[in-house]
Motif scaffolding. Sequence first.
Motif, PDB file in Angstrom:
ATOM      1  N   ARG A 219      38.445  43.291  36.266  1.00 36.15           N
ATOM      2  CA  ARG A 219      37.206  43.223  36.896  1.00 36.15           C
ATOM      3  C   ARG A 219      37.151  43.508  38.487  1.00 36.15           C
ATOM      4  NH1 ARG A 219      34.513  38.758  34.483  1.00 36.15           N
ATOM      5  NH2 ARG A 219      34.074  39.288  32.358  1.00 36.15           N
ATOM      6  N   GLY A 220      38.390  43.812  38.972  1.00 36.38           N
ATOM      7  CA  GLY A 220      38.446  44.080  40.301  1.00 36.38           C
ATOM      8  C   GLY A 220      38.930  42.819  41.103  1.00 36.38           C
ATOM      9  N   MET A 221      40.197  43.168  41.709  1.00 34.57           N
ATOM     10  CA  MET A 221      40.709  41.792  42.391  1.00 34.57           C
ATOM     11  C   MET A 221      39.873  41.505  43.697  1.00 34.57           C
ATOM     12  SD  MET A 221      43.007  39.439  42.235  1.00 34.57           S
ATOM     13  CE  MET A 221      44.719  40.486  41.495  1.00 34.57           C
ATOM     14  N   THR A 222      39.281  42.430  44.292  1.00 35.16           N
ATOM     15  CA  THR A 222      38.403  42.336  45.422  1.00 35.16           C
ATOM     16  C   THR A 222      37.187  41.243  45.076  1.00 35.16           C
ATOM     17  OG1 THR A 222      39.252  44.217  46.377  1.00 35.16           O
ATOM     18  CG2 THR A 222      37.031  43.241  47.251  1.00 35.16           C
ATOM     19  N   GLN A 223      36.661  41.989  44.033  1.00 39.81           N
ATOM     20  CA  GLN A 223      35.273  41.019  43.652  1.00 39.81           C
ATOM     21  C   GLN A 223      35.750  39.720  42.971  1.00 39.81           C
ATOM     22  OE1 GLN A 223      32.062  42.409  43.709  1.00 39.81           O
ATOM     23  NE2 GLN A 223      31.655  40.279  43.530  1.00 39.81           N
ATOM     24  N   LEU A 224      36.996  39.478  42.357  1.00 43.04           N
ATOM     25  CA  LEU A 224      37.220  38.280  41.973  1.00 43.04           C
ATOM     26  C   LEU A 224      37.353  37.311  43.156  1.00 43.04           C
ATOM     27  CD1 LEU A 224      37.745  36.286  39.768  1.00 43.04           C
ATOM     28  CD2 LEU A 224      40.344  37.136  39.811  1.00 43.04           C
ATOM     29  N   ALA A 225      38.012  37.814  44.108  1.00 48.72           N
ATOM     30  CA  ALA A 225      38.374  37.010  45.296  1.00 48.72           C
ATOM     31  C   ALA A 225      37.206  36.695  46.056  1.00 48.72           C
ATOM     32  CB  ALA A 225      39.128  37.847  46.288  1.00 48.72           C
ATOM     33  N   LYS A 226      36.066  37.533  45.876  1.00 43.67           N
ATOM     34  CA  LYS A 226      34.831  37.077  46.653  1.00 43.67           C
ATOM     35  C   LYS A 226      34.106  35.955  45.555  1.00 43.67           C
ATOM     36  CE  LYS A 226      32.030  40.265  48.101  1.00 43.67           C
ATOM     37  NZ  LYS A 226      31.140  41.742  48.274  1.00 43.67           N
ATOM     38  N   ASP A 227      33.996  36.084  44.648  1.00 50.58           N
ATOM     39  CA  ASP A 227      33.339  35.370  43.349  1.00 50.58           C
ATOM     40  C   ASP A 227      33.934  34.045  43.346  1.00 50.58           C
ATOM     41  OD1 ASP A 227      31.661  37.461  42.837  1.00 50.58           O
ATOM     42  OD2 ASP A 227      32.708  37.968  41.017  1.00 50.58           O
ATOM     43  N   SER A 228      35.235  34.062  43.637  1.00 49.64           N
ATOM     44  CA  SER A 228      36.226  32.655  43.603  1.00 49.64           C
ATOM     45  C   SER A 228      36.023  31.910  44.857  1.00 49.64           C
ATOM     46  CB  SER A 228      37.639  32.866  42.836  1.00 49.64           C
ATOM     47  OG  SER A 228      38.474  33.690  43.933  1.00 49.64           O
ATOM     48  N   GLY A 229      36.052  32.629  45.927  1.00 50.48           N
ATOM     49  CA  GLY A 229      36.167  31.936  47.177  1.00 50.48           C
ATOM     50  C   GLY A 229      37.452  31.937  47.669  1.00 50.48           C
ATOM     51  N   LEU A 230      38.575  32.792  47.110  1.00 52.63           N
ATOM     52  CA  LEU A 230      39.832  32.656  47.439  1.00 52.63           C
ATOM     53  C   LEU A 230      39.935  34.010  47.955  1.00 52.63           C
ATOM     54  CD1 LEU A 230      41.184  31.416  44.001  1.00 52.63           C
ATOM     55  CD2 LEU A 230      40.896  30.088  46.252  1.00 52.63           C
ATOM     56  N   GLY A 231      41.069  34.262  48.728  1.00 51.50           N
ATOM     57  CA  GLY A 231      41.845  35.160  49.487  1.00 51.50           C
ATOM     58  C   GLY A 231      42.501  36.291  48.517  1.00 51.50           C
ATOM     59  N   ARG A 232      42.329  37.551  48.564  1.00 51.90           N
ATOM     60  CA  ARG A 232      43.069  38.565  47.598  1.00 51.90           C
ATOM     61  C   ARG A 232      44.455  38.353  47.850  1.00 51.90           C
ATOM     62  NH1 ARG A 232      42.822  44.299  49.332  1.00 51.90           N
ATOM     63  NH2 ARG A 232      43.798  44.428  47.348  1.00 51.90           N
ATOM     64  N   GLU A 233      45.078  38.148  48.986  1.00 55.38           N
ATOM     65  CA  GLU A 233      46.403  37.723  48.729  1.00 55.38           C
ATOM     66  C   GLU A 233      46.708  36.464  48.130  1.00 55.38           C
ATOM     67  OE1 GLU A 233      48.995  39.827  49.664  1.00 55.38           O
ATOM     68  OE2 GLU A 233      47.325  41.356  50.145  1.00 55.38           O
ATOM     69  N   SER A 234      45.951  35.476  48.140  1.00 55.81           N
ATOM     70  CA  SER A 234      46.175  34.181  47.767  1.00 55.81           C
ATOM     71  C   SER A 234      46.135  34.411  46.130  1.00 55.81           C
ATOM     72  CB  SER A 234      45.162  33.270  48.200  1.00 55.81           C
ATOM     73  OG  SER A 234      45.206  33.014  49.483  1.00 55.81           O
ATOM     74  N   LEU A 235      45.270  35.148  45.803  1.00 54.06           N
ATOM     75  CA  LEU A 235      44.979  35.550  44.333  1.00 54.06           C
ATOM     76  C   LEU A 235      46.245  36.069  43.477  1.00 54.06           C
ATOM     77  CD1 LEU A 235      41.399  36.579  43.829  1.00 54.06           C
ATOM     78  CD2 LEU A 235      42.707  34.463  42.708  1.00 54.06           C
ATOM     79  N   TYR A 236      46.790  37.251  44.482  1.00 59.79           N
ATOM     80  CA  TYR A 236      48.030  38.063  44.184  1.00 59.79           C
ATOM     81  C   TYR A 236      49.240  36.997  43.856  1.00 59.79           C
ATOM     82  CZ  TYR A 236      46.078  42.710  44.351  1.00 59.79           C
ATOM     83  OH  TYR A 236      45.136  43.776  44.283  1.00 59.79           O
ATOM     84  N   LYS A 237      49.336  36.121  44.874  1.00 59.79           N
ATOM     85  CA  LYS A 237      50.269  35.194  44.933  1.00 59.79           C
ATOM     86  C   LYS A 237      50.329  34.289  43.701  1.00 59.79           C
ATOM     87  CE  LYS A 237      51.551  35.470  49.458  1.00 59.79           C
ATOM     88  NZ  LYS A 237      51.680  34.877  51.014  1.00 59.79           N
TER      89      LYS A 237
END
Length: 97
Positions: A46-64
């Motif tokens: 889906r795209g990590m950047t878009q998921l970060a935006k949609d979830s309200g979480l930071g990209r780095e936080s998502l990766y972790k």
Amino acid sequence: MVKTKPFDTSEYLDSEEMISEYLSVAAATGDPDDLLIALSNVAKARGMTQLAKDSGLGRESLYKALSPGSQPRYSTILKVLGALGVSLRVEPKDRAV
């Protein structure tokens, strides 16, 4: 010599039905890392950047949070699932008679 490329699951997650089934199977194994890996693959599709935006979480936080061995909060998983457009569902286990 035959050249091959590594298998990339995210290339096959191209529909809501495929994503939903993939996550359901991963969750059903009972291994938290299986679900995290599956969520990570869907996020990549889906795209990590878009998921970060949609979830309200930071990209780095998502990766972790989506790395095997991590122990993300339940609220984080719910935010990710919501941003992916899927929901968590509980069903009774099949009981062997």
